[in-house]
Write a protein that holds these residues in place. Structure first.
Motif, PDB file in Angstrom:
ATOM      1  N   GLY A 176       0.827  -1.216   0.000  1.00 40.78           N
ATOM      2  CA  GLY A 176       0.000   0.000   0.000  1.00 40.78           C
ATOM      3  C   GLY A 176       0.850   1.250   0.000  1.00 40.78           C
ATOM      4  O   GLY A 176       0.500   2.272   0.594  1.00 40.78           O
ATOM      5  N   LEU A 224       1.649   3.562  -2.143  1.00 43.62           N
ATOM      6  CA  LEU A 224       1.397   4.804  -2.877  1.00 43.62           C
ATOM      7  C   LEU A 224       0.380   5.695  -2.184  1.00 43.62           C
ATOM      8  O   LEU A 224      -0.114   6.650  -2.771  1.00 43.62           O
ATOM      9  CB  LEU A 224       0.925   4.495  -4.304  1.00 43.62           C
ATOM     10  N   ASP A 258      -0.925  -7.093  -4.844  1.00 41.38           N
ATOM     11  CA  ASP A 258      -2.285  -7.049  -4.317  1.00 41.38           C
ATOM     12  C   ASP A 258      -2.297  -7.931  -3.069  1.00 41.38           C
ATOM     13  O   ASP A 258      -2.088  -9.149  -3.169  1.00 41.38           O
ATOM     14  CB  ASP A 258      -3.256  -7.576  -5.378  1.00 41.38           C
ATOM     15  N   HIS A 260       3.281  -3.070   6.471  1.00 45.07           N
ATOM     16  CA  HIS A 260       1.993  -3.323   5.826  1.00 45.07           C
ATOM     17  C   HIS A 260       1.106  -2.067   5.909  1.00 45.07           C
ATOM     18  O   HIS A 260       0.416  -1.846   6.898  1.00 45.07           O
ATOM     19  CB  HIS A 260       1.315  -4.506   6.519  1.00 45.07           C
ATOM     20  N   PRO A 265       0.500  -0.692  11.055  1.00 46.82           N
ATOM     21  CA  PRO A 265       0.043   0.469  11.802  1.00 46.82           C
ATOM     22  C   PRO A 265      -1.387   0.289  12.274  1.00 46.82           C
ATOM     23  O   PRO A 265      -2.238  -0.206  11.529  1.00 46.82           O
ATOM     24  CB  PRO A 265       0.122   1.605  10.777  1.00 46.82           C
ATOM     25  N   THR A 310      -4.266   2.744  14.837  1.00 48.11           N
ATOM     26  CA  THR A 310      -4.774   4.110  14.723  1.00 48.11           C
ATOM     27  C   THR A 310      -5.548   4.515  15.975  1.00 48.11           C
ATOM     28  O   THR A 310      -6.037   3.648  16.721  1.00 48.11           O
ATOM     29  CB  THR A 310      -5.719   4.191  13.494  1.00 48.11           C
ATOM     30  N   TYR A 337     -13.288   0.352   9.851  1.00 47.09           N
ATOM     31  CA  TYR A 337     -11.838   0.631   9.937  1.00 47.09           C
ATOM     32  C   TYR A 337     -11.323   0.315  11.341  1.00 47.09           C
ATOM     33  O   TYR A 337     -10.327  -0.414  11.507  1.00 47.09           O
ATOM     34  CB  TYR A 337     -11.625   2.108   9.595  1.00 47.09           C
ATOM     35  N   TYR A 339      -1.121   5.127  15.235  1.00 45.19           N
ATOM     36  CA  TYR A 339      -0.824   6.483  14.788  1.00 45.19           C
ATOM     37  C   TYR A 339      -1.997   7.412  15.118  1.00 45.19           C
ATOM     38  O   TYR A 339      -3.163   7.016  14.979  1.00 45.19           O
ATOM     39  CB  TYR A 339      -0.670   6.541  13.269  1.00 45.19           C
ATOM     40  N   ILE A 350      -2.267  11.780  10.655  1.00 43.92           N
ATOM     41  CA  ILE A 350      -0.937  12.167  10.173  1.00 43.92           C
ATOM     42  C   ILE A 350      -1.059  13.312   9.167  1.00 43.92           C
ATOM     43  O   ILE A 350      -1.884  13.272   8.248  1.00 43.92           O
ATOM     44  CB  ILE A 350      -0.209  10.962   9.529  1.00 43.92           C
ATOM     45  N   GLN A 367      -1.209  13.226  -0.409  1.00 42.30           N
ATOM     46  CA  GLN A 367      -2.628  13.442  -0.096  1.00 42.30           C
ATOM     47  C   GLN A 367      -3.181  12.341   0.795  1.00 42.30           C
ATOM     48  O   GLN A 367      -2.859  11.165   0.600  1.00 42.30           O
ATOM     49  CB  GLN A 367      -3.443  13.439  -1.399  1.00 42.30           C
ATOM     50  N   GLY A 374      -5.911   9.595   2.281  1.00 38.82           N
ATOM     51  CA  GLY A 374      -6.668   8.636   1.484  1.00 38.82           C
ATOM     52  C   GLY A 374      -8.127   8.439   1.897  1.00 38.82           C
ATOM     53  O   GLY A 374      -8.685   7.379   1.641  1.00 38.82           O
ATOM     54  N   THR A 420      -9.414  12.619   9.726  1.00 31.29           N
ATOM     55  CA  THR A 420      -8.489  13.695  10.084  1.00 31.29           C
ATOM     56  C   THR A 420      -7.964  14.451   8.854  1.00 31.29           C
ATOM     57  O   THR A 420      -7.082  15.295   8.984  1.00 31.29           O
ATOM     58  CB  THR A 420      -7.280  13.117  10.869  1.00 31.29           C
TER      59      THR A 420
HETATM   60  N1  LIG Z   1      -2.709   8.641   7.300  1.00 27.80           N
HETATM   61  C1  LIG Z   1      -3.094   8.629   8.568  1.00 27.80           C
HETATM   62  O1  LIG Z   1      -3.471   9.661   9.150  1.00 27.80           O
HETATM   63  C2  LIG Z   1      -3.063   7.341   9.327  1.00 27.80           C
HETATM   64  C3  LIG Z   1      -3.350   7.353  10.699  1.00 27.80           C
HETATM   65  C4  LIG Z   1      -3.391   6.148  11.399  1.00 27.80           C
HETATM   66  C5  LIG Z   1      -3.061   4.960  10.759  1.00 27.80           C
HETATM   67  N2  LIG Z   1      -2.772   4.974   9.431  1.00 27.80           N
HETATM   68  C6  LIG Z   1      -2.475   3.704   8.779  1.00 27.80           C
HETATM   69  O2  LIG Z   1      -1.272   3.788   8.036  1.00 27.80           O
HETATM   70  C7  LIG Z   1      -1.386   3.005   6.843  1.00 27.80           C
HETATM   71  C8  LIG Z   1      -1.045   3.869   5.643  1.00 27.80           C
HETATM   72  O3  LIG Z   1      -1.973   4.940   5.637  1.00 27.80           O
HETATM   73  P1  LIG Z   1      -2.118   5.919   4.395  1.00 27.80           P
HETATM   74  O4  LIG Z   1      -2.660   7.179   4.932  1.00 27.80           O
HETATM   75  O5  LIG Z   1      -0.887   5.934   3.575  1.00 27.80           O
HETATM   76  O6  LIG Z   1      -3.298   5.178   3.596  1.00 27.80           O
HETATM   77  P2  LIG Z   1      -3.852   5.524   2.132  1.00 27.80           P
HETATM   78  O7  LIG Z   1      -5.312   5.284   2.131  1.00 27.80           O
HETATM   79  O8  LIG Z   1      -3.356   6.855   1.696  1.00 27.80           O
HETATM   80  O9  LIG Z   1      -3.114   4.416   1.240  1.00 27.80           O
HETATM   81  C9  LIG Z   1      -3.467   3.064   1.314  1.00 27.80           C
HETATM   82  C10 LIG Z   1      -2.952   2.365   0.074  1.00 27.80           C
HETATM   83  O10 LIG Z   1      -3.407   1.016   0.116  1.00 27.80           O
HETATM   84  C11 LIG Z   1      -3.559   0.609  -1.237  1.00 27.80           C
HETATM   85  N3  LIG Z   1      -4.409  -0.576  -1.354  1.00 27.80           N
HETATM   86  C12 LIG Z   1      -5.765  -0.670  -1.345  1.00 27.80           C
HETATM   87  N4  LIG Z   1      -6.154  -1.927  -1.593  1.00 27.80           N
HETATM   88  C13 LIG Z   1      -5.023  -2.658  -1.763  1.00 27.80           C
HETATM   89  C14 LIG Z   1      -4.774  -4.024  -2.059  1.00 27.80           C
HETATM   90  N5  LIG Z   1      -5.774  -4.901  -2.261  1.00 27.80           N
HETATM   91  N6  LIG Z   1      -3.485  -4.428  -2.174  1.00 27.80           N
HETATM   92  C15 LIG Z   1      -2.468  -3.555  -1.989  1.00 27.80           C
HETATM   93  N7  LIG Z   1      -2.647  -2.249  -1.726  1.00 27.80           N
HETATM   94  C16 LIG Z   1      -3.916  -1.808  -1.606  1.00 27.80           C
HETATM   95  C17 LIG Z   1      -4.166   1.815  -1.924  1.00 27.80           C
HETATM   96  O11 LIG Z   1      -3.979   1.756  -3.325  1.00 27.80           O
HETATM   97  C18 LIG Z   1      -3.432   2.970  -1.250  1.00 27.80           C
HETATM   98  O12 LIG Z   1      -2.343   3.408  -2.011  1.00 27.80           O
HETATM   99  C19 LIG Z   1      -2.808   2.439   6.839  1.00 27.80           C
HETATM  100  O13 LIG Z   1      -2.784   1.128   7.324  1.00 27.80           O
HETATM  101  C20 LIG Z   1      -3.556   3.334   7.785  1.00 27.80           C
HETATM  102  O14 LIG Z   1      -4.607   2.661   8.425  1.00 27.80           O
HETATM  103  C21 LIG Z   1      -2.760   6.133   8.700  1.00 27.80           C
END
Ligand SMILES: NC(=O)c1ccc[n+]([C@@H]2O[C@H](COP(=O)([O-])OP(=O)(O)OC[C@H]3O[C@@H](n4cnc5c(N)ncnc54)[C@H](O)[C@@H]3O)[C@@H](O)[C@H]2O)c1
Ligand SMILES: C[C@@H](O)[C@H](N)C(=O)O
Length: 369
Positions: A58, A60, A102, A123, A164, A166, A191, A218, A221, A227, A229, A233
């Protein structure tokens, strides 16, 4: 008999009173996917002097590219593979190894781990809180079924695994100010439910199969060059872009909604630090990490110091507001600070200055300063 004797020899950890990792997979005879124990020949061993071979799933999304940059500086460009199911932009594709992965395809995951001799797995694939409520069945598949694949491949190949969690892993019946590591967790989003599941399954695999599972919860963030997703927040990222570009921002949460937040550099450093922490320093496998807590109103006041004409208005999104109202207001991360020396660098003023410097170099922020 041998099995029973070995179970008896496993003692209790003096630090936490909990069970230390029970037995490596090979002693249990079968791994989670029923792979014969002696088929575990793919796992690459590495000593403290070797660099780990890293896979990020994941990668990107909002956090993955920044994590890859940090890890590549530390372990070398070619030792860190970024993966996703989306097409990478040019600058990401040319910055280091990228492959399609995937997480719902177990064979594909196993092939990547074996062919690339992966030893550490971060992951990151998930559907976040707001987008998860809009697509529960996909969130369930990616966040729960996908996690099962990750746990199995990590256990089979002796990987060190970071997943991670949350602030969203807590719910309205959790203590909210502050929220400690161990308390009631009854989240009301798919979630949050999937993240509690991930915490518990990771810990179960740790005790049952000896999996080196590490997990941080976390806060929201905040990042400048990536950007969010589809989370609750997200407003705290968008506000900087809109303040710098338009001098105004329409917020989808109420003015007084207090949530824990963290700048991305702190988040990624915490992630690397917990992965590098000696196993004996970890009294738990899932830790809260925290930096600051603020409301939209307080964030807007800080932005005003840099963009004097800045205006914030409110158009509340009922789904996001209900989620935010059930989440922690402040995180207690004293265990992370005590066990492996966690310390954040960015408080609210540094966050706002950094974000506006990034967005505002050629806009109204630059003119005001
Ligand atoms: N960004 C935050 O504020 C925040 C806070 C707490 C926890 N997290 C955790 O950190 C991690 C990363 O967060 P993020 O903000 O980068 O998430 P995001 O939503 O920006 O990115 C998630 C990525 O997962 C990919 N994805 C979806 N289905 C998939 C599949 N079947 N196989 C492989 N990839 C797949 C998507 O294409 C996407 O690029 C997540 O687990 C999220 O729960 C993020
Ligand atoms: C907090 C976090 O998990 C994510 N940014 C969300 O709002 O869903």
């Amino acid at each position: 008999m041998l099995f029973i004797r070995m179970l008896r020899r496993v003692g209790q950890s003096p630090a936490c009173g909990c069970w230390t990792p029970v037995l490596p997979v090979r002693f249990l005879g079968i791994s989670p996917r029923q792979i014969p124990a002696d088929a575990n020949f793919h796992s690459a061993s590495f000593s403290a002097t070797d660099h780990p071979r890293v896979l990020i799933t994941g990668g990107l999304g909002q956090l993955g590219v920044g994590l890859a940059n940090l890890l590549r500086k530390r372990f070398g460009k070619d030792n860190v593979i970024l993966s996703d199911i989306r097409k990478p932009p040019d600058h990401v594709f040319h910055s280091g190894p990228f492959i399609y992965s995937d997480i719902l395809d177990y064979k594909n995951l196993r092939e990547i781990v074996v062919n690339n001799r992966i030893t550490w797995l971060f992951h990151y694939s998930a559907l976040l809180s707001a987008i998860g409520e809009a697509n529960v069945s996909l969130a369930r598949a990616v966040n729960i079924t996908g996690l099962h694949n990750i746990l199995d491949v990590a256990a089979e190949h002796n990987l060190r695994l970071f997943v991670p969690s949350t602030i969203g892993a807590f719910g309205p019946t959790s203590p909210r100010n502050p929220t400690p590591d161990l308390c009631i967790q009854r989240p009301r989003t798919i979630y949050g439910v999937s993240k509690v599941h991930a915490e518990l399954m990771g810990e179960y695999y740790h005790y049952r199969y000896g999996l080196d599972f590490r997990c941080l919860r976390y806060p929201g963030i905040i990042s400048a060059d990536s950007q969010p997703g589809g989370g609750t927040t997200d407003y705290a990222v968008q506000i900087f872009h809109d303040a710098a570009k338009h001098g105004k921002f329409e917020c989808n949460l109420e003015a007084r909604t207090r949530l824990p937040m963290m700048y991305i550099d702190d988040c990624l450093r915490a992630t690397l630090e917990v992965m590098e922490a000696p196993a004996e320093s970890l009294s738990m496998r899932t830790y809260n990490v925290s930096a600051m807590s603020f409301t939209p109103e307080e964030l807007a006041q800080e932005v005003l110091k840099h963009v004097p004409e800045f205006q914030i208005t409110y158009n509340v999104d009922a789904v996001r507001q209900a989620i935010a109202d059930s989440w922690p207001m402040k995180f207690d991360d004293s265990n992370a600070r005590k066990d492996w020396g966690w310390k954040h660098d960015f408080d609210l003023p540094e966050l706002v200055t950094t974000m506006l410097n990034f967005h505002g170099s050629e806009t109204r922020v630059a003119q005001a300063n």
